[in-house]
Write an enzyme that holds these catalytic residues in place. Structure first.
Site, mmCIF file in Angstrom:
data_model
loop_
_atom_site.group_PDB
_atom_site.id
_atom_site.type_symbol
_atom_site.label_atom_id
_atom_site.label_comp_id
_atom_site.label_asym_id
_atom_site.label_seq_id
_atom_site.Cartn_x
_atom_site.Cartn_y
_atom_site.Cartn_z
ATOM 1 N N TYR A 1 -4.906 3.783 8.012
ATOM 2 C CA TYR A 1 -6.300 3.310 8.079
ATOM 3 C C TYR A 1 -6.916 3.625 9.452
ATOM 4 O O TYR A 1 -6.752 4.735 9.940
ATOM 5 C CB TYR A 1 -6.381 1.796 7.759
ATOM 6 C CG TYR A 1 -5.527 1.446 6.564
ATOM 7 C CD1 TYR A 1 -5.912 1.870 5.292
ATOM 8 C CD2 TYR A 1 -4.328 0.767 6.694
ATOM 9 C CE1 TYR A 1 -5.121 1.594 4.194
ATOM 10 C CE2 TYR A 1 -3.535 0.485 5.599
ATOM 11 C CZ TYR A 1 -3.940 0.908 4.360
ATOM 12 O OH TYR A 1 -3.153 0.653 3.284
ATOM 13 N N TYR B 1 -3.343 -2.523 -10.468
ATOM 14 C CA TYR B 1 -3.279 -2.330 -9.007
ATOM 15 C C TYR B 1 -2.421 -3.419 -8.339
ATOM 16 O O TYR B 1 -1.555 -3.122 -7.515
ATOM 17 C CB TYR B 1 -4.712 -2.305 -8.436
ATOM 18 C CG TYR B 1 -4.748 -2.297 -6.933
ATOM 19 C CD1 TYR B 1 -4.497 -1.129 -6.218
ATOM 20 C CD2 TYR B 1 -4.998 -3.471 -6.220
ATOM 21 C CE1 TYR B 1 -4.496 -1.140 -4.823
ATOM 22 C CE2 TYR B 1 -5.001 -3.478 -4.833
ATOM 23 C CZ TYR B 1 -4.754 -2.303 -4.148
ATOM 24 O OH TYR B 1 -4.740 -2.321 -2.767
ATOM 25 N N VAL C 1 1.104 -3.727 3.764
ATOM 26 C CA VAL C 1 0.861 -4.993 4.448
ATOM 27 C C VAL C 1 2.079 -5.941 4.421
ATOM 28 O O VAL C 1 2.086 -6.964 5.080
ATOM 29 C CB VAL C 1 -0.444 -5.614 3.859
ATOM 30 C CG1 VAL C 1 -0.169 -6.335 2.554
ATOM 31 C CG2 VAL C 1 -1.160 -6.479 4.833
ATOM 32 N N SER D 1 0.800 -1.236 0.000
ATOM 33 C CA SER D 1 0.000 0.000 0.000
ATOM 34 C C SER D 1 0.828 1.280 0.000
ATOM 35 O O SER D 1 0.273 2.358 -0.216
ATOM 36 C CB SER D 1 -0.957 0.020 1.197
ATOM 37 O OG SER D 1 -2.019 -0.868 0.974
ATOM 38 N N LYS E 1 0.490 3.404 -3.016
ATOM 39 C CA LYS E 1 -0.667 4.284 -3.228
ATOM 40 C C LYS E 1 -0.268 5.764 -3.200
ATOM 41 O O LYS E 1 -0.961 6.616 -3.748
ATOM 42 C CB LYS E 1 -1.734 3.995 -2.165
ATOM 43 C CG LYS E 1 -2.327 2.576 -2.288
ATOM 44 C CD LYS E 1 -3.144 2.205 -1.053
ATOM 45 C CE LYS E 1 -3.722 0.790 -1.166
ATOM 46 N NZ LYS E 1 -4.395 0.370 0.096
HETATM 47 O O1 DON Z 1 -4.690 -4.790 -1.931
HETATM 48 C C1 DON Z 1 -4.168 -5.347 -0.979
HETATM 49 O O2 DON Z 1 -4.812 -5.949 -0.136
HETATM 50 C C2 DON Z 1 -2.664 -5.259 -0.833
HETATM 51 N N1 DON Z 1 -2.017 -5.333 -2.094
HETATM 52 C C3 DON Z 1 -2.282 -3.958 -0.212
HETATM 53 C C4 DON Z 1 -2.947 -3.728 1.125
HETATM 54 C C5 DON Z 1 -2.051 -3.054 2.090
HETATM 55 O O3 DON Z 1 -0.876 -2.956 1.920
HETATM 56 C C6 DON Z 1 -2.704 -2.623 3.361
HETATM 57 N N2 DON Z 1 -1.754 -1.947 4.218
HETATM 58 N N3 DON Z 1 -1.379 -2.087 5.288
#
Ligand code: DON
Length: 303
Positions: free
Chosen positions: A238, A186, A256, A59, A62
């Site tokens: 978040y 994405y 993540v 993330s 982003k």
């Molecule tokens: O879309 C997803 O679930 C992961 N590629 C990215 C989510 C993420 O990194 C949430 N952050 N802590």
């Protein structure tokens, strides 16, 4: 000194969080790992621990897609995505339903999918990814940055929630390209692989008024850099953003994989990595390392 100290303390911690398993390639990460890199306005990077391991930034990507989408569309982007903290998990479906397909902010998954879709208005998927890789390479002054195809593939195979979010966005007319095309980009952007050193360098423009350092190349306007940093502070973790602002007190975006990019305006860009996550999906030990660094150096946006 502060970087070394943070890693030493990180290595000693017993509680290390839980590595993400829903993207199965991420489940292989070793929770003992801990790295940090701090890039200063003069371009110098100080690093310690596992700061040269390549890790998908998830993330944290982003931030870079938001900068590209704002560059392409300007404020029009804000008709499709909000700028408010979500107070809910990064992949929440409930909130999107309540708010008629307009995601709360560009850092929850639904918002980031809209941002990626906005970039696709100007490019075909391969070109969009090529643009993104070029962008981060040029930000970091490092042509070695790549996308980890295995991680992208493993996310594509298990991305049921993101498919649900994208379909929901499409049902509200908030997706211009197909669900699969948008998610294909994405998933690959999330699989951008960087070390802490590379990430701290790529994030410099947000610390130094839109430029890569003191007297460095201008990437975005000062105002845009400030505004992206404001969204990092309010939404970057978040439903853990308030707690992070309280404990660490600087704008930051988590991923993540356990990566976090943080900025101390005018002073430094910091990347930390440790794969174990807290219950909200943010790096447990990484947050601890940032807390140690800002405590040691007395860094904060709150004076
Ligand atoms: O879309 C997803 O679930 C992961 N590629 C990215 C989510 C993420 O990194 C949430 N952050 N802590």
């Amino acid at each position: 000194m502060a970087a070394k100290y943070a890693v030493e303390r990180a290595r000693e911690r017993e509680e290390r969080g839980v590595v993400a398993t829903y993207i199965y390639e991420l489940a292989k990460a070793d929770p003992q790992k801990a790295g940090i890199a701090i890039t200063l306005a003069n371009g110098k990077t100080i690093c310690a621990g596992d700061c040269n391991d390549g890790v998908t930034i998830q993330s944290v990507s982003k931030i870079f897609t938001l900068a590209l989408a704002l560059g392409a569309q300007g404020d029009r982007l804000w008709t499709r995505v909000g700028r408010e903290p979500s107070g809910s998990s990064f992949d929440s479906i409930l909130q999107l339903e309540h708010e008629n397909g307009i995601p709360r902010n560009p850092f929850v998954n639904a918002g980031a999918i809209v941002v990626t879709d906005a970039i696709l208005s100007n490019y075909r998927p391969k070109e969009a990814l090529g643009e993104l890789v070029q962008f981060v390479r040029s930000l970091a002054d490092d042509d070695e940055i790549i996308i980890d195809k295995l991680v992208a593939q493993s996310e594509a195979e298990t991305g049921h929630r993101n498919r649900a979010l994208a379909n929901y966005l499409a049902s509200h007319g908030n997706l211009r390209n197909s669900v699969e095309m948008t998610l294909g980009v994405y998933f690959h952007q999330c699989a951008l692989s960087m070390s802490c050193v590379q990430l701290s360098r790529a994030g410099r423009f947000l610390a130094f008024g839109g430029a890569t350092g003191a007297g460095g190349r201008k990437i975005v306007s000062e105002r845009r850099a400030r505004r992206i940093a404001a969204i990092m502070l309010t939404c970057g973790h978040y439903d853990g953003s308030g707690e992070f602002a309280y404990r660490v007190g600087i704008p930051a975006k988590s991923g993540v994989s356990g990566m976090i990019l943080a900025v101390v305006p005018g002073i430094a860009s910091i990347a930390v990595w440790s794969p174990g996550l807290d219950t909200r999906g943010n790096s447990l030990v990484g947050t601890g390392m940032l807390e140690d660094v800002v405590d040691q150096l007395n860094w904060s946006v709150f004076a």
